[in-house]
Design an enzyme around this catalytic site. Sequence first.
Site, short mmCIF file in Angstrom:
data_model
loop_
_atom_site.label_atom_id
_atom_site.label_comp_id
_atom_site.label_asym_id
_atom_site.label_seq_id
_atom_site.Cartn_x
_atom_site.Cartn_y
_atom_site.Cartn_z
N ASP A 7 0.87 -1.18 0.00
CA ASP A 7 0.00 0.00 0.00
C ASP A 7 0.90 1.23 0.00
O ASP A 7 2.10 1.14 0.28
CB ASP A 7 -0.89 -0.01 1.25
CG ASP A 7 -1.77 1.22 1.34
OD1 ASP A 7 -2.44 1.54 0.33
OD2 ASP A 7 -1.77 1.90 2.39
N SER A 8 0.29 2.37 -0.29
CA SER A 8 1.03 3.62 -0.24
C SER A 8 1.49 3.96 1.18
O SER A 8 2.35 4.80 1.36
CB SER A 8 0.15 4.75 -0.76
OG SER A 8 -1.06 4.77 -0.02
N TYR A 39 -0.34 8.24 -2.43
CA TYR A 39 -0.33 7.96 -3.87
C TYR A 39 -1.55 8.61 -4.55
O TYR A 39 -1.52 8.90 -5.73
CB TYR A 39 -0.41 6.44 -4.12
CG TYR A 39 0.86 5.65 -3.91
CD1 TYR A 39 1.99 6.20 -3.29
CD2 TYR A 39 0.93 4.31 -4.33
CE1 TYR A 39 3.14 5.43 -3.10
CE2 TYR A 39 2.08 3.55 -4.15
CZ TYR A 39 3.17 4.12 -3.53
OH TYR A 39 4.31 3.35 -3.35
N GLY A 40 -2.61 8.80 -3.76
CA GLY A 40 -3.89 9.21 -4.33
C GLY A 40 -3.90 10.60 -4.93
O GLY A 40 -4.84 10.98 -5.63
N CYS A 70 -3.79 -0.97 -2.01
CA CYS A 70 -4.05 0.45 -2.28
C CYS A 70 -5.01 0.59 -3.47
O CYS A 70 -4.75 0.04 -4.54
CB CYS A 70 -2.72 1.12 -2.60
SG CYS A 70 -2.85 2.85 -3.00
N GLU A 149 -6.05 9.57 9.34
CA GLU A 149 -4.72 9.38 9.92
C GLU A 149 -4.50 10.25 11.15
O GLU A 149 -3.70 9.91 12.02
CB GLU A 149 -3.64 9.63 8.84
CG GLU A 149 -3.71 8.54 7.80
CD GLU A 149 -2.48 8.41 6.93
OE1 GLU A 149 -1.48 9.11 7.16
OE2 GLU A 149 -2.54 7.60 5.99
N CYS A 181 -11.25 3.21 -0.95
CA CYS A 181 -9.97 3.70 -0.41
C CYS A 181 -9.69 2.94 0.87
O CYS A 181 -10.62 2.65 1.64
CB CYS A 181 -10.08 5.20 -0.13
SG CYS A 181 -8.63 5.88 0.71
N THR A 182 -8.43 2.64 1.09
CA THR A 182 -8.03 1.85 2.27
C THR A 182 -8.52 2.43 3.59
O THR A 182 -8.75 1.70 4.54
CB THR A 182 -6.49 1.79 2.35
OG1 THR A 182 -5.96 3.11 2.13
CG2 THR A 182 -5.92 0.83 1.34
N HIS A 183 -8.64 3.77 3.65
CA HIS A 183 -8.94 4.41 4.92
C HIS A 183 -10.43 4.43 5.28
O HIS A 183 -10.78 4.64 6.43
CB HIS A 183 -8.44 5.85 4.90
CG HIS A 183 -6.95 5.98 4.90
ND1 HIS A 183 -6.15 5.35 3.98
CD2 HIS A 183 -6.12 6.69 5.70
CE1 HIS A 183 -4.89 5.66 4.22
NE2 HIS A 183 -4.84 6.47 5.25
N1 DGL Z 1 -4.04 3.83 0.07
C1 DGL Z 1 -4.63 4.90 -0.71
C2 DGL Z 1 -5.82 4.34 -1.48
O1 DGL Z 1 -6.45 3.40 -1.07
C3 DGL Z 1 -5.05 6.06 0.15
C4 DGL Z 1 -3.89 6.88 0.64
C5 DGL Z 1 -3.12 7.51 -0.49
O2 DGL Z 1 -3.64 8.41 -1.15
O3 DGL Z 1 -2.00 7.09 -0.69
O4 DGL Z 1 -6.14 4.86 -2.51
#
Ligand code: DGL
Length: 261
Positions: A7-8, A39-40, A70, A149, A181-183
């Site tokens: 993941d990022s 990364y997003g 990710c 976060e 999205c992971t979050h």
């Molecule tokens: N892990 C990214 C995603 O699921 C979220 C955080 C990022 O933007 O890196 O897209």
Amino acid sequence: MVIGVFDSGVGGLTVVRELLRHMPDQAIIYLGDTARTPYGTKSSETIIDYSIEDTGFLVSKGANLIVIACHSASSVATNAIRQHFSLPVFEVVSPSIQQAIALTKKGRIGIIGTRATVASGVYEKTIPELSPEIKVFSQACPLLVPLVEEGWIKRSETRRIVKKYLRPLREREIDTLILGCTHYPLLRPVIQEKIGKTVQIVDPAQEVALTVRKFIEQKQDKAEKASNNANRFFLTDLTPTTASVVRQFLGAKILLEKIEL
Ligand code: DGL
């Protein structure tokens, strides 16, 4: 099987959590690219370059199956990763699309994600290919990653922002929403409240874990079990707050190893 997950950053631990819940016997190697997160907000070219490096690292550590946790990387880098590496590659977009198609009754699916994920147009492209009658509506929610976060999960500010982001999807009368999205699984209660009780929510972390489990069960001799003692968690940067953010995502304290790619 050694499952390599990248993941990022630390958000992909929501996927690890589900993998561990569904497959406690498999070994997991996790790479969170915390030095280069997010990364997003980045271009497809950059996300592809980073994702290939991340996968290469996992392969060098012995992974023989890759899970792209990710969503931003899943949306733009899956094909490039499959071209570069000849091992099974799973990502979080396809299983959630399948589940959303199975769940929707009105044929109106919403997706929320980072700017990179939404800009990729992968949902708008793939869903109508599978079910032409379904309408797809997406919404980028760039403020949600930093809010999660920071641990601002129950704050009134976060609730207001979630409400504002979801308004266009409410107006479109979606009946199914993919947390792209992971979050976002950490915000699920407030997302459910603001999108409406009747909207069905798809959590891609769960869906990808079930897909990987099915694949491993079909492939693997039941007698051959990896030891879960082999789980390792690598991050490309560690700060004084990393451990507490990790605990928020994984629900457990773990040993974090810093590496350079
Ligand atoms: N892990 C990214 C995603 O699921 C979220 C955080 C990022 O933007 O890196 O897209």
